[in-house]
Design a protein around this motif. Structure first.
Motif, PDB file in Angstrom:
ATOM      1  N   ALA A 306       0.807  -1.161  -0.090  1.00 42.27           N
ATOM      2  CA  ALA A 306      -0.086  -0.095   0.132  1.00 42.27           C
ATOM      3  C   ALA A 306       0.926   1.253   0.025  1.00 42.27           C
ATOM      4  O   ALA A 306       0.544   2.283  -0.905  1.00 42.27           O
ATOM      5  CB  ALA A 306      -0.805  -0.053   1.209  1.00 42.27           C
ATOM      6  N   ILE A 307       1.853   1.088   0.850  1.00 47.47           N
ATOM      7  CA  ILE A 307       2.695   2.440   0.762  1.00 47.47           C
ATOM      8  C   ILE A 307       3.353   2.757  -0.488  1.00 47.47           C
ATOM      9  O   ILE A 307       3.588   3.926  -1.104  1.00 47.47           O
ATOM     10  CB  ILE A 307       3.803   2.262   1.964  1.00 47.47           C
ATOM     11  N   SER A 308       3.933   1.760  -1.434  1.00 46.75           N
ATOM     12  CA  SER A 308       4.426   1.804  -2.379  1.00 46.75           C
ATOM     13  C   SER A 308       3.470   2.388  -3.572  1.00 46.75           C
ATOM     14  O   SER A 308       3.550   3.186  -4.467  1.00 46.75           O
ATOM     15  CB  SER A 308       4.824   0.287  -3.143  1.00 46.75           C
ATOM     16  N   ASP A 309       2.113   1.831  -3.192  1.00 44.24           N
ATOM     17  CA  ASP A 309       0.836   2.344  -4.163  1.00 44.24           C
ATOM     18  C   ASP A 309       0.716   3.796  -3.961  1.00 44.24           C
ATOM     19  O   ASP A 309       0.547   4.478  -4.977  1.00 44.24           O
ATOM     20  CB  ASP A 309      -0.318   1.657  -4.194  1.00 44.24           C
ATOM     21  N   PHE A 310       0.645   4.348  -2.822  1.00 47.23           N
ATOM     22  CA  PHE A 310       0.455   5.455  -2.428  1.00 47.23           C
ATOM     23  C   PHE A 310       1.393   6.595  -2.833  1.00 47.23           C
ATOM     24  O   PHE A 310       1.482   7.702  -3.248  1.00 47.23           O
ATOM     25  CB  PHE A 310       0.088   5.740  -1.000  1.00 47.23           C
ATOM     26  N   ASP A 311       2.831   6.092  -2.792  1.00 45.66           N
ATOM     27  CA  ASP A 311       3.934   6.862  -3.223  1.00 45.66           C
ATOM     28  C   ASP A 311       3.530   7.264  -4.522  1.00 45.66           C
ATOM     29  O   ASP A 311       4.088   8.176  -5.198  1.00 45.66           O
ATOM     30  CB  ASP A 311       5.399   6.144  -2.939  1.00 45.66           C
ATOM     31  N   GLU A 312       3.320   6.095  -5.415  1.00 47.87           N
ATOM     32  CA  GLU A 312       3.225   6.251  -7.125  1.00 47.87           C
ATOM     33  C   GLU A 312       2.155   7.320  -7.188  1.00 47.87           C
ATOM     34  O   GLU A 312       2.134   8.093  -7.912  1.00 47.87           O
ATOM     35  CB  GLU A 312       2.730   4.983  -7.528  1.00 47.87           C
ATOM     36  N   VAL A 313       1.128   7.215  -6.177  1.00 47.03           N
ATOM     37  CA  VAL A 313      -0.380   8.194  -6.629  1.00 47.03           C
ATOM     38  C   VAL A 313       0.358   9.679  -6.293  1.00 47.03           C
ATOM     39  O   VAL A 313      -0.123  10.573  -7.044  1.00 47.03           O
ATOM     40  CB  VAL A 313      -1.251   7.998  -5.416  1.00 47.03           C
ATOM     41  N   LEU A 314       1.108   9.945  -5.230  1.00 43.78           N
ATOM     42  CA  LEU A 314       1.620  11.307  -4.617  1.00 43.78           C
ATOM     43  C   LEU A 314       2.633  11.606  -6.064  1.00 43.78           C
ATOM     44  O   LEU A 314       2.816  13.000  -6.125  1.00 43.78           O
ATOM     45  CB  LEU A 314       2.275  11.384  -3.272  1.00 43.78           C
ATOM     46  N   SER A 315       3.190  10.790  -6.622  1.00 43.53           N
ATOM     47  CA  SER A 315       4.298  11.282  -7.555  1.00 43.53           C
ATOM     48  C   SER A 315       3.481  11.659  -8.878  1.00 43.53           C
ATOM     49  O   SER A 315       4.031  12.496  -9.549  1.00 43.53           O
ATOM     50  CB  SER A 315       5.024  10.115  -7.931  1.00 43.53           C
ATOM     51  N   LEU A 316       2.326  11.025  -9.066  1.00 40.46           N
ATOM     52  CA  LEU A 316       1.692  11.576 -10.207  1.00 40.46           C
ATOM     53  C   LEU A 316       0.923  12.599  -9.642  1.00 40.46           C
ATOM     54  O   LEU A 316       0.506  13.404 -10.944  1.00 40.46           O
ATOM     55  CB  LEU A 316       0.554  10.421 -10.649  1.00 40.46           C
ATOM     56  N   SER A 317       0.199  12.705  -8.736  1.00 44.62           N
ATOM     57  CA  SER A 317      -0.918  13.920  -8.176  1.00 44.62           C
ATOM     58  C   SER A 317      -0.362  14.134  -6.848  1.00 44.62           C
ATOM     59  O   SER A 317      -0.940  13.636  -5.883  1.00 44.62           O
ATOM     60  CB  SER A 317      -2.183  13.231  -8.462  1.00 44.62           C
ATOM     61  N   PRO A 318       0.488  15.273  -6.468  1.00 44.85           N
ATOM     62  CA  PRO A 318       1.068  15.602  -5.313  1.00 44.85           C
ATOM     63  C   PRO A 318      -0.151  15.683  -4.250  1.00 44.85           C
ATOM     64  O   PRO A 318      -0.263  15.776  -3.104  1.00 44.85           O
ATOM     65  CB  PRO A 318       1.818  16.675  -5.427  1.00 44.85           C
TER      66      PRO A 318
END
Length: 482
Positions: A306-318
């Motif tokens: 989950a942490i890895s997924d949310f990191d990806e989200v924040l990299s795409l849309s801070p």
């Protein structure tokens, strides 16, 4: 081979984490739709032209509604009356001011009269009244953007509207179809009720009202869904979703004077038709896909994923709503509970491998026995009695099913990894060993037992293979004889 079979079960049992927090379906559904929900603020200004030509005004008013993103490229949906209500809102404001200055005025009667006979105009005679809509999304104070009304269907034609803001990569949602809706379908109606502003601090976190679909209805042939969710003013235009996060409709209206939770939503299919007319499709963006994957992992207790997924989200849309908070919660929960064990489907692979290994061992034992029987058949001593090639018994070398937090077992159902019952176990109850007859250490060693008694040939009733009269189990299929 015994170590290969035993290791997976033992490892799983040793690493079972403490009980992890469990979320209810409504909480998970709310998390799916939350990022796409937007706050709508509308303002209108106009003059009223009376039947005799006299113009009064101006009157300024405003209203608030809810909307939601339907395509990441800046497309926002709301109720039709939220995007086309300038005339009614201006007249209502004029009636309110008239009743305030003259207590003898009947507001309802005056409102109906003005609606039926008078015209609302803009500053230029004959022009439309001025109206501005802004959309606010995100967290905290959020980001506010002006919106253009692209297309609208008023309440009598479906009550849906499509807006456009100049912003890409917005959090989006999925639209359902009529086939997703049936009587009793659990729902959440989402929006910003205006009444809460008087008692709570301002927030962009919407209210979620649970309920069910009560009926599929029509109003002058226009379809609507009746729901028992407690929708209140301000929530108009917000999404009503199924518990999988799919939008089933838009919050629309309630019968005047109704005190119960009795409301209507405009089907999402009408919005889909409106969008298709403008060449717009409902879609999720890359950040939405990563966010939903993160939610799946988070609620399954796979916090590292989950942490890895949310990191990806924040990299795409801070500024993606909720992603940062869920990441923080995942970090904290991982420290407290650890990651959940591998899924049961992964465990089944181990047990399938274990079952295959056990079958190979059993088959090897039969082959060894048959080889020995063939080698000693010409010897004057008796054949050795084999250990039956039964399925593996419960014991140190059998996989130990992992006990998960919800009390379920990782042992595979059905034949894979399933131990036979006591009645199926050759030689006695499950787990009871069958003692073998001693086997000579060398083919040249003289047998210590007497010569076999000559007898008529005997055949297995199960498979037909020939066997020695003294044998207790068929050397070919392992079936108990006698």
């Amino acid at each position: 081979m015994a170590l290969l079979i035993g290791s997976p079960g033992t490892a799983l049992s040793d690493t079972t984490p403490p009980e992890q927090p469990q979320a209810n379906p409504e909480e998970m559904a709310a998390a799916l739709i939350r990022p796409a929900v937007t706050y709508l603020d509308a303002a209108a200004k106009g003059w009223i032209r009376l039947p005799d030509g006299k113009v009064v005004g101006p009157y300024e008013t405003g209203w608030r509604c809810t909307g939601f993103v339907v395509n990441p490229d800046g497309w926002v949906a709301t109720a039709g009356h939220c995007a086309s209500g300038a005339r009614e809102a201006i007249i209502r404001q004029a009636v309110t001011e008239a009743a305030r200055s003259d207590p003898t005025v009947d507001p309802d009667k005056l409102f109906d009269t003005v609606m039926a006979n008078d015209r609302v105009e803009g500053q230029l005679g004959g022009s439309e009244p001025e109206m501005k809509i802004t959309v606010t999304y995100g967290t905290g104070k959020g980001t506010t953007l002006p919106a253009d009304v692209v297309d609208v269907r008023p309440p009598e034609k479906g009550d849906v509207a499509l807006l456009k803001v100049q912003k890409d990569n917005l959090p989006s949602s999925e639209l359902g179809t009529d086939s997703d809706v049936s009587i009793g379908t659990p729902i959440l109606s989402v929006g910003y009720p205006g009444s809460t502003d008087r008692v709570t601090d301002p927030t962009l976190d919407p209210t979620n009202k649970s309920g069910k679909i009560s009926k599929k209805s029509t109003s002058e042939t226009v379809p609507f869904y009746e729901v028992d969710a407690a929708i209140s003013p301000g929530m108009s235009g917000g999404p009503t979703i199924a518990l999988d996060g799919v939008v089933l409709g838009l919050n629309s209206f309630s019968p005047r004077g109704e005190s119960q939770s009795f409301n209507f939503i405009a089907p999402a299919s009408g919005l889909t038709e409106l969008m298709a007319g403008k060449g717009v499709e409902s879609a999720l963006g890359p950040a939405d896909t990563a966010y939903r994957s993160g939610l799946d992992n988070y609620y399954a207790g796979r916090y590292s994923d989950a942490i890895s997924d949310f990191d990806e989200v924040l990299s795409l849309s801070p500024d993606y709503p909720g992603a940062s908070d869920y990441k923080t919660n995942a970090v904290n929960n991982r420290e407290q509970y650890g990651d959940a064990p591998a899924s049961s489907s992964s465990n089944l692979k181990w047990y399938a491998l274990a079952g295959l290994a056990a079958a190979l061992v059993a088959g090897a034992a039969v082959l060894v026995f048959r080889s020995r029987r063939g080698a000693t058949a010409t010897a004057e001593g008796p054949s050795s009695q084999p250990i039956p090639g039964a399925p593996p018994q419960a014991g140190p070398t059998a996989p130990t099913p992992a006990q998960f937090a919800d009390g379920t077992s990782s042992q595979a159902p059905g034949p894979v990894g399933e131990l036979p019952s006591a009645d199926d176990q050759p030689g006695g109850p499950a787990g009871e060993e069958v003692a073998p007859t001693a086997v000579p250490e060398s083919p040249h060693e003289a047998p210590s037992t007497p010569e076999p008694i000559k007898a008529e040939p005997h055949f297995c009733a199960s498979c037909g293979a020939e066997h020695h009269p003294n044998e207790k189990f068929c050397p070919n299929c392992g079936t108990q004889i006698g």
